[in-house]
Design an enzyme around this catalytic site. Structure first.
Site, PDB file in Angstrom:
ATOM      1  N   SER A  16      41.851 -31.165 -10.205  1.00  0.00           N
ATOM      2  CA  SER A  16      43.874 -31.327 -11.493  1.00  0.00           C
ATOM      3  C   SER A  16      43.626 -32.620 -11.567  1.00  0.00           C
ATOM      4  CB  SER A  16      44.356 -31.135 -10.786  1.00  0.00           C
ATOM      5  OG  SER A  16      44.499 -29.776 -10.149  1.00  0.00           O
ATOM      6  N   MET A  18      42.390 -35.601 -14.393  1.00  0.00           N
ATOM      7  CA  MET A  18      42.679 -35.716 -16.191  1.00  0.00           C
ATOM      8  C   MET A  18      41.189 -34.981 -16.906  1.00  0.00           C
ATOM      9  SD  MET A  18      43.639 -39.227 -16.038  1.00  0.00           S
ATOM     10  CE  MET A  18      43.715 -39.488 -18.099  1.00  0.00           C
ATOM     11  N   ASP A  39      44.127 -28.675  -5.894  1.00  0.00           N
ATOM     12  CA  ASP A  39      43.564 -29.626  -5.912  1.00  0.00           C
ATOM     13  C   ASP A  39      43.956 -29.946  -3.991  1.00  0.00           C
ATOM     14  OD1 ASP A  39      42.330 -32.613  -7.890  1.00  0.00           O
ATOM     15  OD2 ASP A  39      43.076 -33.491  -5.978  1.00  0.00           O
ATOM     16  N   GLY A  85      35.851 -34.048  -7.644  1.00  0.00           N
ATOM     17  CA  GLY A  85      35.301 -35.167  -6.717  1.00  0.00           C
ATOM     18  C   GLY A  85      35.558 -36.473  -7.539  1.00  0.00           C
ATOM     19  N   ARG A  99      25.799 -41.930 -12.934  1.00  0.00           N
ATOM     20  CA  ARG A  99      26.313 -40.559 -12.043  1.00  0.00           C
ATOM     21  C   ARG A  99      25.518 -40.328 -10.477  1.00  0.00           C
ATOM     22  NH1 ARG A  99      25.321 -40.355 -17.307  1.00  0.00           N
ATOM     23  NH2 ARG A  99      27.036 -39.975 -18.885  1.00  0.00           N
ATOM     24  N   ASN A 106      30.267 -35.790  -3.780  1.00  0.00           N
ATOM     25  CA  ASN A 106      30.868 -34.888  -4.603  1.00  0.00           C
ATOM     26  C   ASN A 106      29.600 -33.577  -4.462  1.00  0.00           C
ATOM     27  OD1 ASN A 106      32.330 -36.269  -5.955  1.00  0.00           O
ATOM     28  ND2 ASN A 106      30.910 -36.146  -7.855  1.00  0.00           N
ATOM     29  N   ILE A 129      31.073 -28.991 -13.641  1.00  0.00           N
ATOM     30  CA  ILE A 129      32.116 -30.974 -14.580  1.00  0.00           C
ATOM     31  C   ILE A 129      31.737 -31.394 -13.178  1.00  0.00           C
ATOM     32  CG2 ILE A 129      32.890 -32.287 -16.247  1.00  0.00           C
ATOM     33  CD1 ILE A 129      34.578 -29.126 -16.862  1.00  0.00           C
ATOM     34  N   ARG A 162      28.823 -35.848 -28.923  1.00  0.00           N
ATOM     35  CA  ARG A 162      29.016 -37.351 -29.671  1.00  0.00           C
ATOM     36  C   ARG A 162      27.638 -37.048 -30.046  1.00  0.00           C
ATOM     37  NH1 ARG A 162      28.952 -38.770 -22.746  1.00  0.00           N
ATOM     38  NH2 ARG A 162      32.023 -38.145 -22.676  1.00  0.00           N
ATOM     39  N   HIS A 186      22.297 -34.246 -17.504  1.00  0.00           N
ATOM     40  CA  HIS A 186      22.627 -34.852 -18.264  1.00  0.00           C
ATOM     41  C   HIS A 186      22.934 -36.838 -17.494  1.00  0.00           C
ATOM     42  CE1 HIS A 186      27.056 -36.076 -19.180  1.00  0.00           C
ATOM     43  NE2 HIS A 186      27.154 -36.521 -18.351  1.00  0.00           N
TER      44      HIS A 186
END
Ligand code: AP0
Length: 334
Positions: A16, A18, A39, A85, A99, A106, A129, A162, A186
């Protein structure tokens, strides 16, 4: 729909922070369904849920938003979106941002989330995500026991947004009319597909001919697209992008909930398509009421294929690192 008396859809957001909070706001504004914010942090999701509930009075929408620290509350969810995460590895500076550093932290969280999805909402459509994205989708998939069409990752919609934005800005046209895809893993080696860019069907080549954009400018846009996540991290000073990531995941959720059959780049399970198997990676797919209904296989040029394979190589490396952590799925003996 199971587990509740309501006829509304139920969307559970695991994490929960951003992105989670922003997705909850979008769900409420679009009246997509009731939202559960989960969360591990005590009280925070409950606080966000209360704030969001009040915004419903003003937006004139009626959905229930609740916050929780208990997995039981995700029972019967139609959609689960996972951002749980870290965004930055402890002790690493912004300059060292990657990342991949998030992997050990994670991966453990994905195992826990997967097991709870299996227990409480095995019929949900799940969108991951959490970074490093493509490997996290795989870990989640293994531990959730869900069929491959019900688990995917969000990255391609964001990376493509983007790419589309930078092209639209250069041509001074609406980004809505720019179709462009970024495929592959990604990460820094993602593959923006210049050859497939169109402006409402008009090939980008036409704009090069007319001098509206040059090949050099396109190359710069490709580079900026690949590094856009890092560019934002450096500017923010803490955390990473969240508005566009949230909007991207909600577009995918909406495609599923409303059986829209949207063609979106998502991290999907490959079984030989693009020459790869037993891994999740970003490719265009049809998203509808059956989840990932079809992976669309493009004919890539040898150059494009080479770039795609290089990005996939990164995913394989991380999958090996996961094995070393000893987190792979084991059948528990009771
Ligand atoms: O395109 C992609 C794939 C993007 C784009 C942007 C971000 C991925 N991300 C990733 C990012 O790298 C990170 O892994 O998305 C994740 C979440 O980003 P956000 O900006 O929302 O991070 P945050 O720190 O604001 O929120 C994460 C929340 O997870 C909670 C934590 O308390 C925080 O509120 N959390 C941590 N451990 C948890 C657990 N075990 C947990 N929630 C549930 N269970």
């Amino acid at each position: 729909m199971t587990g509740t008396m309501t006829k509304r859809k139920k969307i559970s957001l695991i994490g929960s922070g951003m992105i989670g909070g922003t997705m909850a706001y979008l769900c409420a504004q679009k009246e997509l369904g009731d939202v559960v914010l989960f969360d591990v942090v005590k009280n925070m999701p409950q606080g966000k849920a209360l704030d969001l509930s009040h915004s419903s009075s003003i937006a004139d929408t009626n959905v229930k938003v609740t916050g929780t620290n208990s997995y039981e509350d995700i029972k019967g969810s139609d959609v689960v979106i996972i951002t749980a995460g870290l965004t930055k590895a402890p002790g690493k500076s912004d300059k060292e941002w990657s990342r991949d550093d998030l992997l050990p932290f994670n991966a453990k969280i994905m195992r826990e989330v997967g097991e709870n999805i299996k227990k409480y909402c095995p019929n949900a459509f799940v969108i991951v995500i959490t970074n490093p994205l493509d490997v996290m989708v795989k870990v989640l998939h293994e531990h959730s026991g869900l069929p491959k069409n019900k688990v995917c990752g969000m990255a391609g919609v964001l990376d493509s947004s983007r790419f589309r934005h930078f092209i639209a800005e250069k041509l001074n046209v609406s980004p809505r009319d720019v179709q462009a895809m970024v495929i592959g893993a990604h990460g820094d080696k993602m593959v923006p597909l210049t050859r497939y860019v169109t402006v409402n069907g008009i090939p980008l080549q036409e704009f090069i001919k007319k001098g509206r954009i040059t090949q050099e400018e396109i190359d710069e846009i490709v580079e900026r697209t690949k590094n856009a996540g890092g560019e934002i991290v450096n500017l923010l000073g803490q955390g990473s992008a969240y508005f566009a990531p949230a909007a991207s995941a909600i577009e995918m959720a909406e495609a599923y909930l409303k059986d829209k059959k949207r063609v979106l780049v998502c991290s999907c399970y490959l079984e030989g398509q693009y020459g790869h198997k037993d891994m999740f990676v970003g490719v265009p797919a049809v998203i509808g009421g059956n989840g990932v209904e079809k992976v669309i296989e493009l004919e890539l040029t040898p150059e494009e294929k080479e770039l795609f394979d290089k990005s996939v190589e990164e995913v394989r490396k991380l999958q090996k690192a996961i094995k070393a952590l000893g987190l792979e799925h084991h059948h528990h003996h009771h």
